[in-house]
Scaffold this motif. Structure first.
Motif, PDB file in Angstrom:
ATOM      1  N   TYR A  73       0.810  -1.214   0.000  1.00 40.64           N
ATOM      2  CA  TYR A  73       0.000   0.000   0.000  1.00 40.64           C
ATOM      3  C   TYR A  73       0.846   1.267   0.000  1.00 40.64           C
ATOM      4  N   VAL A  74       0.301   2.294  -0.650  1.00 41.54           N
ATOM      5  CA  VAL A  74       0.803   3.658  -0.513  1.00 41.54           C
ATOM      6  C   VAL A  74      -0.269   4.441   0.235  1.00 41.54           C
ATOM      7  N   ALA A  75       0.159   5.402   1.032  1.00 41.45           N
ATOM      8  CA  ALA A  75      -0.773   6.117   1.894  1.00 41.45           C
ATOM      9  C   ALA A  75      -1.292   7.381   1.234  1.00 41.45           C
ATOM     10  N   ILE A  76      -2.467   7.800   1.683  1.00 42.22           N
ATOM     11  CA  ILE A  76      -3.029   9.099   1.352  1.00 42.22           C
ATOM     12  C   ILE A  76      -3.245   9.843   2.669  1.00 42.22           C
ATOM     13  N   PRO A  77      -3.237  11.178   2.672  1.00 43.72           N
ATOM     14  CA  PRO A  77      -3.306  11.926   3.941  1.00 43.72           C
ATOM     15  C   PRO A  77      -4.713  12.010   4.515  1.00 43.72           C
ATOM     16  N   VAL A  78      -5.264  10.846   4.811  1.00 45.54           N
ATOM     17  CA  VAL A  78      -6.557  10.697   5.486  1.00 45.54           C
ATOM     18  C   VAL A  78      -6.280   9.956   6.778  1.00 45.54           C
ATOM     19  N   PHE A  79      -6.724  10.517   7.902  1.00 43.37           N
ATOM     20  CA  PHE A  79      -6.360  10.008   9.220  1.00 43.37           C
ATOM     21  C   PHE A  79      -7.629   9.671  10.003  1.00 43.37           C
ATOM     22  N   PRO A  80      -8.145   8.451   9.847  1.00 42.02           N
ATOM     23  CA  PRO A  80      -9.441   8.112  10.429  1.00 42.02           C
ATOM     24  C   PRO A  80      -9.412   7.960  11.942  1.00 42.02           C
ATOM     25  N   SER A  81      -8.221   7.751  12.509  1.00 47.88           N
ATOM     26  CA  SER A  81      -8.120   7.585  13.960  1.00 47.88           C
ATOM     27  C   SER A  81      -7.077   8.544  14.509  1.00 47.88           C
ATOM     28  N   ARG A  82      -7.477   9.306  15.512  1.00 44.39           N
ATOM     29  CA  ARG A  82      -6.575  10.211  16.226  1.00 44.39           C
ATOM     30  C   ARG A  82      -6.942  10.121  17.705  1.00 44.39           C
ATOM     31  N   MET A  83      -5.970  10.300  18.576  1.00 40.68           N
ATOM     32  CA  MET A  83      -6.278  10.246  20.004  1.00 40.68           C
ATOM     33  C   MET A  83      -5.106  10.772  20.817  1.00 40.68           C
ATOM     34  N   PHE A  84      -5.401  11.640  21.774  1.00 38.47           N
ATOM     35  CA  PHE A  84      -4.390  12.032  22.745  1.00 38.47           C
ATOM     36  C   PHE A  84      -4.043  10.814  23.591  1.00 38.47           C
ATOM     37  N   ARG A  85      -2.776  10.762  24.060  1.00 40.45           N
ATOM     38  CA  ARG A  85      -2.337   9.539  24.727  1.00 40.45           C
ATOM     39  C   ARG A  85      -1.854   9.734  26.163  1.00 40.45           C
TER      40      ARG A  85
END
Length: 330
Positions: A73-85
Motif C-alpha cells: 500500500y501507498v498512503a493518502i493523507p486521510v487520518f481516520p483515527s486520532r487520540m491524545f495519549r
C-alpha cells in the motif's frame, strides 16, 4: 469505461459512515465497505493484503517506508483515527511515580514498541518532561492475552532496551504483580479497576492534561492512515485523490450531523456541550485531513520514529504519501 471495483476496510467510525453506507461514492469506483476492528485490519494488511483500500497503523507505515520493508500500500493523507495519549499511561501506585519525570529509569510495558500510541506517548514524555525513550527499560508482549509480537519481526539496537516478556505472560498481569512499573497501552489493561488503588493512571485528570498539551503544541496525535493498493495506484494514478476526496466528504457529512444537536448523532446526552468545549480548545476543523493542516503532527511523528530507535533515517513528507495528494485540501 466501467467503474473500478474496490474493497475498503476500515473500522466503523462515524466520520466514514457515509462512505461505508454508500451515501458517499468514490468517483469512478464501485466500492464495497468491509467493517472490522482496526487491529484485525492491520494484521491482514501486512500479511496477505486482501484489501484495495485499508486502514493502516501510522507508525508501522512510517517505519516500513524508512526501513524499506515491502508494503502493498501507498498512503493518502486521510487520518481516520486520532487520540491524545496521556490517558494511555498506567502506573504502579507504590513505585514513587508522582509525576512524568519519575518514569526515567523505570521498567515499562508496551504491547508493541513500534505501535503508534506508544510512539506518541514516548514523544510527549520526551518533549514535555525530558524523559527520553533510552532512559526506560521497555518490555513487550500481549496486554491481556499472551503471545503478541512486534510487526515485521522488528529488533532494536543499543539505543533503547527493548525485550519481550515471553509467550506465556501478559503485561497486565505483570503490572498487577509489580514485575513492571508502568504500562503504555491504547486499551485499558484488565488490572486497572476502579476499586483497586494498586494501578492508576499517570495523569489522573487526563482530559485537562491533554487540553493543556494541545493549547501548547497544537498537536492532535494521528494514529491511523489510509492506504491504497500500490498496483492500483500505478495503473490508475487518479485513484488516490478520488479516495481522499470521498473520505473528506464523508467526514464533512459526519461533522454536519454532529452539529445538529436537535437529534443527537452520537449516543452521548451532552454531545452539544462536549462539542462546544472541543471547538473552544481546538477550533472548528479539529479533525483535519490533508498534509498542510497536519504538517506539524507528521513532522513530530517522523522525528519521534528516529529518536526512539524505530526509523534508521528521517523521512521527508513526500515519501509518506501518494503523488498528487500532498497539497490536497479538498
Amino acid at each position: 469505461m466501467s467503474d473500478l471495483d474496490l474493497t475498503i476496510a476500515c473500522q466503523a467510525y462515524d466520520r466514514i459512515q457515509a462512505l461505508q453506507s454508500g451515501e458517499v461514492k468514490v468517483e469512478g469506483c464501485h466500492a464495497r465497505a468491509l467493517t472490522m476492528r482496526a487491529e484485525d485490519i492491520f494484521a491482514r494488511a501486512y500479511d496477505d493484503a486482501p484489501f484495495d483500500v485499508t486502514e493502516l497503523s501510522m507508525s508501522s507505515h512510517i517505519l516500513a517506508v524508512a526501513r524499506g520493508i515491502a508494503s502493498a500500500y501507498v498512503a493518502i493523507p486521510v487520518f481516520p483515527s486520532r487520540m491524545f495519549r496521556h490517558s494511555a499511561i498506567y502506573i504502579r501506585a507504590d513505585r514513587g511515580i508522582a509525576r512524568p519525570e519519575d518514569l526515567a529509569g523505570k521498567t515499562i510495558g508496551v504491547p508493541e514498541y513500534q505501535m503508534t500510541a506508544a510512539l506518541w506517548a514516548r514523544g510527549m514524555l520526551s518533549d514535555e518532561y525530558g524523559v527520553a525513550a533510552s532512559s526506560i527499560r521497555w518490555r513487550t508482549g500481549g496486554l491481556d492475552q499472551p503471545g503478541r509480537q512486534e510487526k515485521f519481526g522488528l529488533t532494536f539496537g543499543d539505543a533503547v532496551e527493548v525485550a519481550p516478556i515471553g509467550g506465556d505472560r501478559t503485561l497486565s498481569a505483570m503490572l498487577a504483580a509489580g514485575d513492571i512499573d508502568a504500562l503504555i497501552t491504547a486499551r485499558a489493561p484488565a488490572c486497572f479497576q476502579p476499586d483497586d488503588p494498586a494501578v492508576t493512571r499517570l495523569f489522573a485528570d487526563y482530559r485537562a492534561a491533554e487540553e493543556t498539551y494541545f493549547r501548547k503544541t497544537g498537536l492532535f496525535p494521528i494514529m491511523h492512515v489510509i492506504g491504497v493498493r500500490r498496483e492500483l495506484v500505478e495503473r490508475h494514478p487518479w485513484l488516490p485523490l478520488a479516495v481522499t476526496r470521498a473520505f473528506e466528504e464523508a467526514k464533512r457529512l459526519c461533522m454536519r450531523a454532529m452539529h445538529d444537536v436537535g437529534a443527537l448523532a452520537a449516543t452521548l446526552p451532552w454531545l452539544g456541550d462536549d462539542l462546544a468545549r472541543t471547538v473552544a480548545v481546538m477550533g472548528e476543523d479539529y479533525w483535519p485531513y490533508g498534509v498542510p493542516a497536519n504538517r506539524a503532527a507528521l513532522a513530530a511523528m517522523l522525528r519521534y520514529s528516529v529518536e526512539q530507535g524505530l526509523s534508521p533515517r528521517l523521512l521527508d513528507l513526500h515519501e509518506l504519501f501518494a503523488l498528487g495528494t500532498l497539497g490536497e485540501t479538498p
